[in-house]
Write an enzyme that holds these catalytic residues in place. Structure first.
Site, mmCIF file in Angstrom:
data_model
loop_
_atom_site.group_PDB
_atom_site.id
_atom_site.type_symbol
_atom_site.label_atom_id
_atom_site.label_comp_id
_atom_site.label_asym_id
_atom_site.label_seq_id
_atom_site.Cartn_x
_atom_site.Cartn_y
_atom_site.Cartn_z
ATOM 1 N N ARG A 105 -47.686 -27.833 -44.706
ATOM 2 C CA ARG A 105 -46.603 -28.597 -44.070
ATOM 3 C C ARG A 105 -45.302 -28.001 -44.570
ATOM 4 O O ARG A 105 -44.916 -28.214 -45.726
ATOM 5 C CB ARG A 105 -46.681 -30.086 -44.410
ATOM 6 C CG ARG A 105 -45.395 -30.812 -44.013
ATOM 7 C CD ARG A 105 -45.491 -32.305 -44.038
ATOM 8 N NE ARG A 105 -46.312 -32.798 -42.946
ATOM 9 C CZ ARG A 105 -46.397 -34.069 -42.594
ATOM 10 N NH1 ARG A 105 -45.713 -34.984 -43.246
ATOM 11 N NH2 ARG A 105 -47.177 -34.439 -41.596
ATOM 12 N N HIS A 132 -46.713 -30.254 -34.385
ATOM 13 C CA HIS A 132 -47.593 -31.055 -35.247
ATOM 14 C C HIS A 132 -48.964 -31.150 -34.554
ATOM 15 O O HIS A 132 -49.385 -32.205 -34.085
ATOM 16 C CB HIS A 132 -46.985 -32.443 -35.446
ATOM 17 C CG HIS A 132 -47.547 -33.213 -36.611
ATOM 18 N ND1 HIS A 132 -48.572 -32.748 -37.400
ATOM 19 C CD2 HIS A 132 -47.226 -34.448 -37.107
ATOM 20 C CE1 HIS A 132 -48.847 -33.647 -38.335
ATOM 21 N NE2 HIS A 132 -48.045 -34.677 -38.180
ATOM 22 N N GLN A 135 -51.767 -33.764 -35.601
ATOM 23 C CA GLN A 135 -51.457 -35.121 -35.154
ATOM 24 C C GLN A 135 -51.925 -35.330 -33.718
ATOM 25 O O GLN A 135 -52.634 -36.290 -33.400
ATOM 26 C CB GLN A 135 -49.937 -35.352 -35.239
ATOM 27 C CG GLN A 135 -49.485 -36.697 -34.673
ATOM 28 C CD GLN A 135 -49.917 -37.850 -35.540
ATOM 29 O OE1 GLN A 135 -49.672 -37.850 -36.734
ATOM 30 N NE2 GLN A 135 -50.565 -38.846 -34.954
ATOM 31 N N ASP A 220 -42.071 -41.796 -31.544
ATOM 32 C CA ASP A 220 -41.936 -41.116 -32.836
ATOM 33 C C ASP A 220 -40.560 -41.497 -33.374
ATOM 34 O O ASP A 220 -39.717 -42.024 -32.636
ATOM 35 C CB ASP A 220 -42.052 -39.593 -32.609
ATOM 36 C CG ASP A 220 -41.993 -38.769 -33.900
ATOM 37 O OD1 ASP A 220 -42.087 -39.355 -35.001
ATOM 38 O OD2 ASP A 220 -41.849 -37.529 -33.796
ATOM 39 N N CYS A 260 -47.040 -41.910 -34.117
ATOM 40 C CA CYS A 260 -47.659 -41.019 -35.101
ATOM 41 C C CYS A 260 -47.497 -41.550 -36.522
ATOM 42 O O CYS A 260 -48.274 -41.202 -37.401
ATOM 43 C CB CYS A 260 -47.067 -39.624 -34.978
ATOM 44 S SG CYS A 260 -45.268 -39.582 -35.042
ATOM 45 N N ARG A 288 -56.893 -39.295 -37.681
ATOM 46 C CA ARG A 288 -56.478 -38.046 -38.324
ATOM 47 C C ARG A 288 -57.616 -37.496 -39.187
ATOM 48 O O ARG A 288 -57.883 -36.301 -39.213
ATOM 49 C CB ARG A 288 -55.236 -38.284 -39.202
ATOM 50 C CG ARG A 288 -53.984 -38.749 -38.476
ATOM 51 C CD ARG A 288 -53.434 -37.677 -37.567
ATOM 52 N NE ARG A 288 -53.160 -36.444 -38.272
ATOM 53 C CZ ARG A 288 -52.061 -36.190 -38.992
ATOM 54 N NH1 ARG A 288 -51.113 -37.092 -39.058
ATOM 55 N NH2 ARG A 288 -51.887 -35.028 -39.599
HETATM 56 N N1 CP Z 1 -48.087 -38.715 -38.905
HETATM 57 C C1 CP Z 1 -47.971 -38.009 -40.044
HETATM 58 O O1 CP Z 1 -48.047 -36.785 -40.053
HETATM 59 O O2 CP Z 1 -47.818 -38.774 -41.155
HETATM 60 P P1 CP Z 1 -47.420 -38.213 -42.606
HETATM 61 O O3 CP Z 1 -46.026 -37.656 -42.489
HETATM 62 O O4 CP Z 1 -47.494 -39.409 -43.502
HETATM 63 O O5 CP Z 1 -48.392 -37.154 -42.988
HETATM 64 N N1 NVA Z 2 -41.040 -36.089 -35.930
HETATM 65 C C1 NVA Z 2 -41.442 -36.599 -37.204
HETATM 66 C C2 NVA Z 2 -42.934 -36.674 -37.282
HETATM 67 C C3 NVA Z 2 -43.473 -37.297 -38.535
HETATM 68 C C4 NVA Z 2 -44.972 -37.290 -38.588
HETATM 69 C C5 NVA Z 2 -40.867 -35.754 -38.321
HETATM 70 O O1 NVA Z 2 -40.825 -34.514 -38.158
HETATM 71 O O2 NVA Z 2 -40.451 -36.281 -39.340
#
Ligand code: CP
Ligand code: NVA
Length: 331
Positions: A105, A132, A135, A220, A260, A288
């Site tokens: 990430r 993502h 997700q 989101d 999400c 997930r």
């Molecule tokens: N939806 C998601 O990716 O959650 P986290 O940021 O908690 O991993």
């Molecule tokens: N769009 C959000 C998604 C979090 C899972 C972000 O990037 O923070």
């Protein structure tokens, strides 16, 4: 079935072909129903680099790696300071000597591609600013469970056209999902990506119109990780796009609400909707785990046992890896 993902990176949904994608979702459903996933990760170590916060992604990957017999190592920014303490390429070269896979990430999609370029071990995208995919792959399992089908399901995505939305557009295009993106002016998805997606993706600025025939109303956060300085401006610009009881009245009564998560309650979604009978967000989050477990199984199924330590194999003395790829580099 022999997975086409075996030993390969998973960087975006567009990397998948339809058969592989369906196979992962089928495997996830079987595992969730109690089928034994086996131990395809036995004896293998998977590093997880998280340069941004995470609850769902990190924990679900860590649990899935454990269940498949593997050993996860989570690394955070303060430890590896990727790109500052050492270059992205060097981080990749080093991890590749130790581990059998990498879950990453990281904000920059370009850096993700850089990691993948410099590693032989498979790299999995656990979210960048651009996409993502894990997700949305998991969300497709939720679609199947909640709507009864993936192809032809009608999804209204309300919010920023950034990472999660981008992966939805790729999924819609691959799997024939009928996706309507509802974004405020100035926050639409990349026009080139929309153009590539073709007829299964529609764009509107009108939230009520966007949800009118939706099976799923999806949202989101308005302020993604890394955008905190824009928070006040975004609260203003996204205000009319809140998923609340009034917006849900514009959707069919059978519509279900997905997010999400994490939710910024009172911003993109109200407590009333998030905790209400139409929301499926916590079942969605659980998926997930099942989908990433299936993804890992597809990538690692039948792959050779971990490479021998180059030093003990005699290759390390010359600086060459098992494939000789780095033979020209100084040891
Ligand atoms: N939806 C998601 O990716 O959650 P986290 O940021 O908690 O991993
Ligand atoms: N769009 C959000 C998604 C979090 C899972 C972000 O990037 O923070």
């Amino acid at each position: 079935m022999e997975s086409r993902l075996r030993g390969r990176d998973f960087l975006d949904i567009a990397d998948l072909d339809v058969a592989t994608c369906r196979s992962i979702l089928d495997t996830a459903r079987r595992h969730k129903a109690g089928a034994d996933p086996g131990k395809p990760l036995r004896g293998r170590t998977v590093a997880m680099v998280f340069l941004r916060p995470s609850n769902r992604t990190r924990v679900s990957f860590e649990v899935a790696i454990h269940r498949l017999g593997g050993h996860p190592i989570a690394l955070f920014d303060r430890e590896i300071e990727m790109g500052r303490r050492e270059s992205v390429a060097d981080v990749a070269r080093i991890l590749d000597r130790f581990v059998d896979g990498l879950v990453a990430r990281i904000p920059s999609h370009r850096d993700l591609l850089g990691l993948a370029e410099h590693m032989r071990a498979p790299v999995i995208n656990a979210m960048t600013d651009a996409s993502h995919p894990c997700q949305v792959l998991a969300d497709c399992l939720t679609l199947k469970e909640v709507v009864g089908r993936v192809a032809g399901a009608r999804v209204a995505f309300i919010g920023d056209g950034n990472n999660v939305c981008a992966s939805w557009i790729e999924a819609a295009s691959l799997l024939g999902i009928n996706l309507t993106v509802v974004s405020p002016p100035g926050y639409e998805p990349d026009p080139a990506q929309l153009a590539r997606a073709g007829g299964t993706v529609h764009l509107t600025h009108e939230a009520a119109e966007g949800v009118a025939d939706a099976d799923i109303v999806y949202t989101d956060v308005w302020t993604s990780m890394g955008q905190e300085a824009e928070h006040e401006q975004r609260r203003q610009d996204f205000g009319p796009y809140q998923v609340n009881a009034a917006l849900l009245r514009a959707a069919p009564p059978s519509a279900r609400v997905m997010h999400c998560l994490p939710a910024h309650r009172g911003e993109e979604i109200t407590d009333e909707v998030l905790d209400g009978p139409q929301a499926v967000v916590f079942a969605q989050a659980e998926n997930r785990l099942w989908v990433q477990q299936a993804l890992l199984a597809a990538i690692f199924h039948g792959k050779a046992e971990p490479r021998p330590d180059p030093a003990s194999a005699g290759a390390g003395a010359s600086g060459a890896g098992p494939d000789g790829r780095e033979a020209a580099e100084p040891g």
